[in-house]
Design a protein around this motif. Sequence first.
Motif, mmCIF file in Angstrom:
data_model
loop_
_atom_site.group_PDB
_atom_site.id
_atom_site.type_symbol
_atom_site.label_atom_id
_atom_site.label_comp_id
_atom_site.label_asym_id
_atom_site.label_seq_id
_atom_site.Cartn_x
_atom_site.Cartn_y
_atom_site.Cartn_z
ATOM 1 N N LEU A 157 0.815 -1.215 0.000
ATOM 2 C CA LEU A 157 0.000 0.000 0.000
ATOM 3 C C LEU A 157 0.849 1.266 0.000
ATOM 4 C CD1 LEU A 157 -2.916 -1.058 2.343
ATOM 5 C CD2 LEU A 157 -2.952 -0.778 -0.131
ATOM 6 N N VAL A 158 1.974 1.248 0.690
ATOM 7 C CA VAL A 158 2.882 2.404 0.656
ATOM 8 C C VAL A 158 3.429 2.591 -0.755
ATOM 9 C CG1 VAL A 158 5.129 3.253 1.451
ATOM 10 C CG2 VAL A 158 3.486 2.376 3.094
ATOM 11 N N ALA A 159 3.825 1.501 -1.393
ATOM 12 C CA ALA A 159 4.299 1.595 -2.779
ATOM 13 C C ALA A 159 3.180 2.091 -3.693
ATOM 14 C CB ALA A 159 4.809 0.232 -3.246
ATOM 15 N N ASP A 160 1.954 1.659 -3.437
ATOM 16 C CA ASP A 160 0.811 2.092 -4.236
ATOM 17 C C ASP A 160 0.565 3.594 -4.085
ATOM 18 O OD1 ASP A 160 -1.441 1.480 -5.951
ATOM 19 O OD2 ASP A 160 -2.697 1.845 -4.189
ATOM 20 N N VAL A 161 0.701 4.113 -2.880
ATOM 21 C CA VAL A 161 0.542 5.558 -2.663
ATOM 22 C C VAL A 161 1.565 6.326 -3.483
ATOM 23 C CG1 VAL A 161 0.825 7.407 -0.953
ATOM 24 C CG2 VAL A 161 -0.548 5.411 -0.403
ATOM 25 N N PHE A 162 2.805 5.873 -3.455
ATOM 26 C CA PHE A 162 3.838 6.565 -4.222
ATOM 27 C C PHE A 162 3.604 6.434 -5.723
ATOM 28 C CE2 PHE A 162 6.219 6.397 -0.191
ATOM 29 C CZ PHE A 162 6.541 7.749 -0.104
ATOM 30 N N LEU A 163 3.081 5.305 -6.171
ATOM 31 C CA LEU A 163 2.749 5.148 -7.586
ATOM 32 C C LEU A 163 1.657 6.130 -8.005
ATOM 33 C CD1 LEU A 163 2.987 3.549 -10.274
ATOM 34 C CD2 LEU A 163 1.200 2.051 -9.381
ATOM 35 N N VAL A 164 0.618 6.262 -7.192
ATOM 36 C CA VAL A 164 -0.476 7.187 -7.508
ATOM 37 C C VAL A 164 0.016 8.633 -7.478
ATOM 38 C CG1 VAL A 164 -2.700 8.064 -6.688
ATOM 39 C CG2 VAL A 164 -2.297 5.610 -6.793
ATOM 40 N N LEU A 165 0.805 8.996 -6.477
ATOM 41 C CA LEU A 165 1.347 10.356 -6.418
ATOM 42 C C LEU A 165 2.285 10.637 -7.587
ATOM 43 C CD1 LEU A 165 2.044 10.788 -2.597
ATOM 44 C CD2 LEU A 165 0.218 11.820 -3.950
ATOM 45 N N GLY A 166 3.115 9.666 -7.929
ATOM 46 C CA GLY A 166 3.996 9.817 -9.087
ATOM 47 C C GLY A 166 3.208 9.964 -10.376
#
Length: 94
Positions: free
Chosen positions: A21-30
């Motif tokens: 989920l942390v990686a997913d947050v960074f993917l969405v923000l990126g």
Amino acid sequence: MPDDTSPGPLTVARTLLDRVLVADVFLVLGGAVWFLIAVLLHARAIDAPLTLFKSLWEPLFTPAIGLLMAASLISGALGWWQRRGPGRSRESGS
């Protein structure tokens, strides 16, 4: 003698889910930053970044946003359930 300090399978699964989920947050923000830059470049007649973003929208960004939304709903529901407590009855009004 068994090692009592090793985490259980539920703890390992939760840790793995948290990392995803942390990686997913960074993917969405990126993706949001990429979209902003792509739109600015499109205004200057540079279309390649926006075209690439559009081609990745359905297979990458839509599921990532959906996962993030589902995780927030599940997290909120679990938080509510934990605050409610397993021992409380419906008649108590809590």
